[in-house]
Write a protein that holds these residues in place. Structure first.
Motif, PDB file in Angstrom:
ATOM      1  N   GLU A 112    -123.276  -1.723  24.336  1.00 42.79           N
ATOM      2  CA  GLU A 112    -122.737  -2.903  23.648  1.00 42.79           C
ATOM      3  C   GLU A 112    -123.823  -3.654  22.871  1.00 42.79           C
ATOM      4  OE1 GLU A 112    -120.365  -5.271  26.369  1.00 42.79           O
ATOM      5  OE2 GLU A 112    -120.656  -7.013  25.064  1.00 42.79           O
ATOM      6  N   GLN A 113    -125.057  -3.593  23.369  1.00 44.50           N
ATOM      7  CA  GLN A 113    -126.155  -4.325  22.729  1.00 44.50           C
ATOM      8  C   GLN A 113    -126.429  -3.824  21.306  1.00 44.50           C
ATOM      9  OE1 GLN A 113    -127.462  -6.902  24.343  1.00 44.50           O
ATOM     10  NE2 GLN A 113    -126.028  -6.385  25.980  1.00 44.50           N
ATOM     11  N   LYS A 114    -126.109  -2.566  21.060  1.00 44.88           N
ATOM     12  CA  LYS A 114    -126.402  -2.003  19.734  1.00 44.88           C
ATOM     13  C   LYS A 114    -125.278  -2.251  18.731  1.00 44.88           C
ATOM     14  CE  LYS A 114    -129.524   1.672  21.160  1.00 44.88           C
ATOM     15  NZ  LYS A 114    -129.689   3.107  21.337  1.00 44.88           N
ATOM     16  N   CYS A 115    -124.144  -2.723  19.197  1.00 40.71           N
ATOM     17  CA  CYS A 115    -122.955  -2.851  18.352  1.00 40.71           C
ATOM     18  C   CYS A 115    -122.995  -4.166  17.568  1.00 40.71           C
ATOM     19  CB  CYS A 115    -121.712  -2.798  19.226  1.00 40.71           C
ATOM     20  SG  CYS A 115    -120.190  -3.064  18.300  1.00 40.71           S
ATOM     21  N   ASP A 116    -122.708  -4.051  16.239  1.00 36.17           N
ATOM     22  CA  ASP A 116    -122.637  -5.287  15.433  1.00 36.17           C
ATOM     23  C   ASP A 116    -121.207  -5.558  14.961  1.00 36.17           C
ATOM     24  OD1 ASP A 116    -122.162  -3.510  13.389  1.00 36.17           O
ATOM     25  OD2 ASP A 116    -123.854  -4.124  12.150  1.00 36.17           O
ATOM     26  N   ASN A 117    -120.227  -4.941  15.616  1.00 42.70           N
ATOM     27  CA  ASN A 117    -118.804  -5.142  15.308  1.00 42.70           C
ATOM     28  C   ASN A 117    -118.424  -4.753  13.882  1.00 42.70           C
ATOM     29  OD1 ASN A 117    -118.052  -6.053  17.833  1.00 42.70           O
ATOM     30  ND2 ASN A 117    -118.610  -8.165  17.367  1.00 42.70           N
ATOM     31  N   CYS A 118    -119.070  -3.735  13.330  1.00 44.34           N
ATOM     32  CA  CYS A 118    -118.738  -3.336  11.952  1.00 44.34           C
ATOM     33  C   CYS A 118    -117.380  -2.640  11.882  1.00 44.34           C
ATOM     34  CB  CYS A 118    -119.831  -2.434  11.393  1.00 44.34           C
ATOM     35  SG  CYS A 118    -119.877  -0.797  12.146  1.00 44.34           S
ATOM     36  N   ARG A 119    -116.872  -2.128  12.976  1.00 45.52           N
ATOM     37  CA  ARG A 119    -115.528  -1.524  13.114  1.00 45.52           C
ATOM     38  C   ARG A 119    -115.429  -0.134  12.467  1.00 45.52           C
ATOM     39  NH1 ARG A 119    -111.479  -4.374  10.807  1.00 45.52           N
ATOM     40  NH2 ARG A 119    -110.035  -4.346  12.539  1.00 45.52           N
ATOM     41  N   ILE A 120    -116.526   0.438  12.020  1.00 49.07           N
ATOM     42  CA  ILE A 120    -116.470   1.747  11.360  1.00 49.07           C
ATOM     43  C   ILE A 120    -115.928   2.824  12.302  1.00 49.07           C
ATOM     44  CG2 ILE A 120    -117.936   3.601  10.407  1.00 49.07           C
ATOM     45  CD1 ILE A 120    -119.641   1.378   9.119  1.00 49.07           C
ATOM     46  N   CYS A 121    -116.262   2.729  13.565  1.00 47.04           N
ATOM     47  CA  CYS A 121    -115.871   3.779  14.519  1.00 47.04           C
ATOM     48  C   CYS A 121    -114.375   3.788  14.830  1.00 47.04           C
ATOM     49  CB  CYS A 121    -116.643   3.614  15.824  1.00 47.04           C
ATOM     50  SG  CYS A 121    -116.400   1.993  16.588  1.00 47.04           S
ATOM     51  N   LEU A 122    -113.695   2.655  14.666  1.00 48.14           N
ATOM     52  CA  LEU A 122    -112.314   2.534  15.155  1.00 48.14           C
ATOM     53  C   LEU A 122    -111.371   3.626  14.638  1.00 48.14           C
ATOM     54  CD1 LEU A 122    -111.969  -1.349  15.119  1.00 48.14           C
ATOM     55  CD2 LEU A 122    -111.615   0.119  17.114  1.00 48.14           C
ATOM     56  N   PRO A 123    -111.309   3.874  13.314  1.00 46.18           N
ATOM     57  CA  PRO A 123    -110.345   4.888  12.846  1.00 46.18           C
ATOM     58  C   PRO A 123    -110.709   6.322  13.233  1.00 46.18           C
ATOM     59  CG  PRO A 123    -111.649   4.015  11.011  1.00 46.18           C
ATOM     60  CD  PRO A 123    -111.980   3.183  12.202  1.00 46.18           C
ATOM     61  N   PHE A 124    -111.934   6.568  13.662  1.00 46.45           N
ATOM     62  CA  PHE A 124    -112.351   7.927  14.021  1.00 46.45           C
ATOM     63  C   PHE A 124    -111.873   8.343  15.414  1.00 46.45           C
ATOM     64  CE2 PHE A 124    -115.164   7.163  10.512  1.00 46.45           C
ATOM     65  CZ  PHE A 124    -115.439   8.411   9.982  1.00 46.45           C
ATOM     66  N   CYS A 125    -111.468   7.373  16.221  1.00 46.08           N
ATOM     67  CA  CYS A 125    -111.136   7.679  17.616  1.00 46.08           C
ATOM     68  C   CYS A 125    -109.683   8.121  17.752  1.00 46.08           C
ATOM     69  CB  CYS A 125    -111.396   6.443  18.491  1.00 46.08           C
ATOM     70  SG  CYS A 125    -111.059   6.775  20.229  1.00 46.08           S
ATOM     71  N   PRO A 126    -109.436   9.361  18.228  1.00 45.66           N
ATOM     72  CA  PRO A 126    -108.053   9.858  18.292  1.00 45.66           C
ATOM     73  C   PRO A 126    -107.307   9.429  19.559  1.00 45.66           C
ATOM     74  CG  PRO A 126    -109.561  11.587  18.965  1.00 45.66           C
ATOM     75  CD  PRO A 126    -110.414  10.385  18.613  1.00 45.66           C
ATOM     76  N   THR A 127    -107.996   8.822  20.497  1.00 46.93           N
ATOM     77  CA  THR A 127    -107.370   8.562  21.806  1.00 46.93           C
ATOM     78  C   THR A 127    -107.149   7.076  22.084  1.00 46.93           C
ATOM     79  OG1 THR A 127    -109.562   8.455  22.836  1.00 46.93           O
ATOM     80  CG2 THR A 127    -108.467  10.611  22.827  1.00 46.93           C
ATOM     81  N   GLY A 128    -107.584   6.219  21.180  1.00 42.24           N
ATOM     82  CA  GLY A 128    -107.481   4.777  21.443  1.00 42.24           C
ATOM     83  C   GLY A 128    -108.485   4.303  22.473  1.00 42.24           C
ATOM     84  N   SER A 129    -109.514   5.078  22.714  1.00 41.52           N
ATOM     85  CA  SER A 129    -110.528   4.686  23.704  1.00 41.52           C
ATOM     86  C   SER A 129    -111.434   3.578  23.181  1.00 41.52           C
ATOM     87  CB  SER A 129    -111.400   5.893  24.083  1.00 41.52           C
ATOM     88  OG  SER A 129    -110.589   6.929  24.542  1.00 41.52           O
TER      89      SER A 129
END
Ligand code: SF4
Ligand code: SF4
Length: 370
Positions: free
Chosen positions: A193-210
């Motif tokens: 979590e410390q490395k995350c800046d909430n850019c949201r780029i990863c969200l659409p790549f996740c196929p499982t809603g994890s």
């Protein structure tokens, strides 16, 4: 002892252009055995993710396709979809991405560009495998139902294998979604979590809603994660990582899947690896840094182990490219292990296990031309 052919990268006149290099490949005795009039031959490619710009150019694949057709061979071109939800996730996206990358099914490939595992990448069959981990794996039906196969690989570094070459293309690129999930099952993904800046780029790549959002921050649910690695390739800050314990098993699983593929294809296989535009990222990433070694040309062999070993040796022996990651890592000299510096790994464990499984041998005769 396996033969590895090297067609050098430089071209100083029209007699050494890409068309003549394809002719040189077709003239190799092992390749010539696959060229049978009225026989079927599948060209396995690796379509890259949108945003990756150093992929194998369409002219290389279309020239090989056209020349084989002119020789009377029934040729098709194929690949499988990705596990993560990017631009190659299912047939619809995959076809769109192929068009954008310049692989026009109608105009270039005469409608012979087909997905090996169908629209959902679930059309395939379970084949028992040898080795300690998989027990068996699902291979795309097109690759096992047609005849001879030529595997075209664009060589890059790989974050879990060290090297993306012919074994990577065989051991993951031939698999249906179920097969890929089986190989990925040993990987455990962790989130910092410390490395995350909430850019949201990863969200659409996740196929499982994890990956989800809550309370203004990114939440990760490891219980539903299928280790597709979509977050790993997309996060600009490295907030998602694979836990190191699973990596050797992953490498061995890829080898077992590659071995299963070679055992269950109807015809013969020949491997061609392109050491041009060798980037620190694989073609799976939605971006690409500049290449870290100069273009070295084309390597080819019947033996994927010998081919990947020779590929690794050539990358180490090459100088690095100034201004690339090779300079960042102080790896510009011939002999510097650029693969290890970039990925923290070498392909040696994968290749040792491949030798144990009789997928091939690192003992090779190196034959240069061009
Ligand atoms: S969280 Fe898990 S399922 Fe989602 S993209 Fe990352 S690896 Fe894939
Ligand atoms: S891509 Fe990385 S930095 Fe951006 S929201 Fe996702 S985890 Fe955070």
């Amino acid at each position: 002892m396996s033969k590895v052919y090297w067609i050098k990268g430089r071209s100083r006149n029209a007699q050494k252009n890409i068309l003549s290099k394809i002719d040189s490949l077709l003239g190799l005795e092992e390749m010539a055995r696959l060229v049978v009039e009225e026989g079927s031959l599948t060209i396995k490619i690796n379509l890259s993710e949108l945003g990756y710009e150093h992929y194998l150019r369409p002219i290389v694949i279309s020239t090989l396709f056209e020349k084989l057709r002119a020789m009377g061979v029934r040729v098709c071109v194929t690949d499988t979809c990705s596990l993560f939800k990017g631009s190659r996730f299912e047939g619809y996206e995959w076809n769109d991405t192929a068009l954008v990358q310049g692989f026009s099914n109608g105009e270039i490939f005469d409608q012979q560009l087909m997905l090996a595992g169908g629209y959902s990448n679930e059309e395939g069959k379970f084949w028992p495998s040898e080795g300690e981990h998989l027990g068996g794996v699902e291979l795309g039906s097109l690759l096992t139902d047609t005849g001879n196969v030529v595997v075209l690989s664009h060589v890059t570094a790989h974050p879990l294998l060290g090297l993306a070459g012919s074994i990577y293309n065989l051991g993951l690129g031939f698999l249906t979604k179920s097969g890929k999930l089986r190989v990925h099952a040993c990987l455990e993904v962790g989130y910092d979590e410390q490395k995350c800046d909430n850019c949201r780029i990863c969200l659409p790549f996740c196929p499982t809603g994890s990956i989800s959002e809550g309370d203004g921050k990114i939440l990760f649910d490891a219980r539903t994660c299928n280790s597709c690695l979509g977050c790993l390739v997309s996060c600009p800050h490295g907030a998602f990582r694979v836990k190191a314990e699973g990596i050797p098993v992953f490498q061995e699983s890829v080898v077992e899947a590659a071995h299963t593929a070679t055992k269950n294809m109807r015809g013969n296989t020949f491997f061609i690896s392109f050491l041009s535009s060798v980037t620190p990222q694989t073609d799976e990433y939605p971006y690409s840094d500049i290449p870290f070694i100069p273009d070295l040309g084309i390597l080819a062999s019947e033996d994927p182990v010998a081919l990947d070993w020779a590929t690794y040796q050539m990358i180490v022996s090459s100088p690095g490219v100034p201004g690339s990651i090779a300079q960042d890592l102080n790896m510009l000299e011939k002999g510097d292990d650029k693969i290890k510096a970039i990925t923290g790994l070498t392909p040696e464990h994968m290749l040792e296990y491949a030798e144990e499984m009789n997928l091939g041998t690192r003992e090779c005769e190196f034959l240069a031309s061009g």
